[in-house]
Scaffold this active site. Structure first.
Site, short mmCIF file in Angstrom:
data_model
loop_
_atom_site.label_atom_id
_atom_site.label_comp_id
_atom_site.label_asym_id
_atom_site.label_seq_id
_atom_site.Cartn_x
_atom_site.Cartn_y
_atom_site.Cartn_z
CE LYS A 11 -3.99 -2.12 2.33
NZ LYS A 11 -4.93 -1.99 3.49
NE ARG A 87 -6.02 -11.84 5.95
CZ ARG A 87 -6.72 -10.69 5.86
NH1 ARG A 87 -6.96 -10.13 4.67
NH2 ARG A 87 -7.16 -10.09 6.93
NE ARG A 104 -2.33 -5.36 7.40
CZ ARG A 104 -3.50 -5.90 7.04
NH1 ARG A 104 -4.03 -6.88 7.76
NH2 ARG A 104 -4.13 -5.48 5.97
CG ASN A 114 -3.60 -2.00 7.01
OD1 ASN A 114 -3.50 -1.73 5.82
ND2 ASN A 114 -4.62 -2.67 7.52
CG HIS A 117 -5.53 -6.26 -0.13
ND1 HIS A 117 -6.76 -6.22 0.50
CD2 HIS A 117 -5.62 -7.24 -1.08
CE1 HIS A 117 -7.55 -7.13 -0.07
NE2 HIS A 117 -6.89 -7.76 -1.03
P1 ADP Z 1 -7.80 -6.61 6.01
O1 ADP Z 1 -7.01 -5.67 5.10
O2 ADP Z 1 -6.98 -7.07 7.18
O3 ADP Z 1 -8.46 -7.74 5.25
P2 ADP Z 1 -10.45 -5.37 6.14
O4 ADP Z 1 -10.79 -6.18 4.92
O5 ADP Z 1 -11.37 -5.46 7.33
O6 ADP Z 1 -8.97 -5.71 6.67
O7 ADP Z 1 -10.35 -3.83 5.76
C1 ADP Z 1 -9.77 -3.43 4.54
C2 ADP Z 1 -8.87 -2.25 4.80
O8 ADP Z 1 -9.67 -1.14 5.24
C3 ADP Z 1 -7.85 -2.44 5.92
O9 ADP Z 1 -6.68 -3.15 5.51
C4 ADP Z 1 -7.52 -1.00 6.27
O10 ADP Z 1 -6.66 -0.39 5.31
C5 ADP Z 1 -8.91 -0.35 6.16
N1 ADP Z 1 -9.60 -0.35 7.46
C6 ADP Z 1 -10.14 -1.41 8.09
N2 ADP Z 1 -10.68 -1.05 9.27
C7 ADP Z 1 -10.47 0.29 9.39
C8 ADP Z 1 -10.78 1.27 10.37
N3 ADP Z 1 -11.41 0.94 11.50
N4 ADP Z 1 -10.39 2.56 10.16
C9 ADP Z 1 -9.76 2.90 9.02
N5 ADP Z 1 -9.42 2.03 8.04
C10 ADP Z 1 -9.78 0.74 8.22
MG MG Z 2 -9.93 -7.70 3.81
#
Ligand code: ADP
Ligand code: MG
Length: 140
Positions: A11, A87, A104, A114, A117
């Site tokens: 990212k 993951r 992360r 973070n 993805h």
């Molecule tokens: P992951 O990337 O771990 O699969 P999610 O699919 O839940 O997580 O969310 C997608 C992306 O959205 C996250 O990687 C992050 O960049 C963003 N995100 C998730 N939750 C939040 C939050 N509470 N506040 C801001 N950004 C968020």
């Molecule tokens: Mg996700």
């Protein structure tokens, strides 16, 4: 366990800090093979389409702005159980919850910014890979 492919994105927070190589080393050290990779600049609309599953979430607009704020590196990782393995290497969404040694935990700046993805299931991996790569670009 079957050999799988998963879609990974390095990212903007990570490309801005020149962390592509350090993050790729984490994948390779875990036995994941980078079988396709390119650095691209997403538009906000393209980021929005990619993350359409999150469009009702309160952070959606901020997420799309962030993903379009600087180049990203999109890549296909291949290996035994690659979806779950990636993951694990990524760590929890919120770096405050991410296990030591994960990408992360080491590199993410916040729950939003973070660093990486990763696809979360075989069905989403197939759709996400096809969003960025043609079959001709996947050479194994
Ligand atoms: P992951 O990337 O771990 O699969 P999610 O699919 O839940 O997580 O969310 C997608 C992306 O959205 C996250 O990687 C992050 O960049 C963003 N995100 C998730 N939750 C939040 C939050 N509470 N506040 C801001 N950004 C968020
Ligand atoms: Mg996700």
């Amino acid at each position: 366990m079957a050999v799988e492919r998963t879609l990974s994105i390095i990212k903007p927070d990570a490309t801005n800090r020149n962390l592509t190589g350090k993050i790729n080393a984490k994948f390779e050290d875990a036995g994941l093979r980078i079988v396709a990779q390119k650095r691209i600049q997403l538009t906000k609309a393209q980021a929005g389409e990619f993350y359409a599953v999150h469009k009702e979430r309160p952070f959606y607009d901020e997420l799309c702005e962030f993903m379009a704020s600087a180049p990203v590196v999109v890549q296909v990782l291949e290996g035994e159980g690659a979806i779950a393995k990636n993951r694990d290497v990524m760590g929890a969404t919120n770096p405050a919850d991410a296990a030591a040694g994960t990408i992360r935990a080491e590199f993410a700046e916040s729950v939003g910014e973070n660093s990486v993805h990763g696809s979360d299931a075989p069905e989403t991996a197939a759709v996400e890979i096809a969003y960025f790569f043609s079959g001709l670009e996947l050479v194994g």
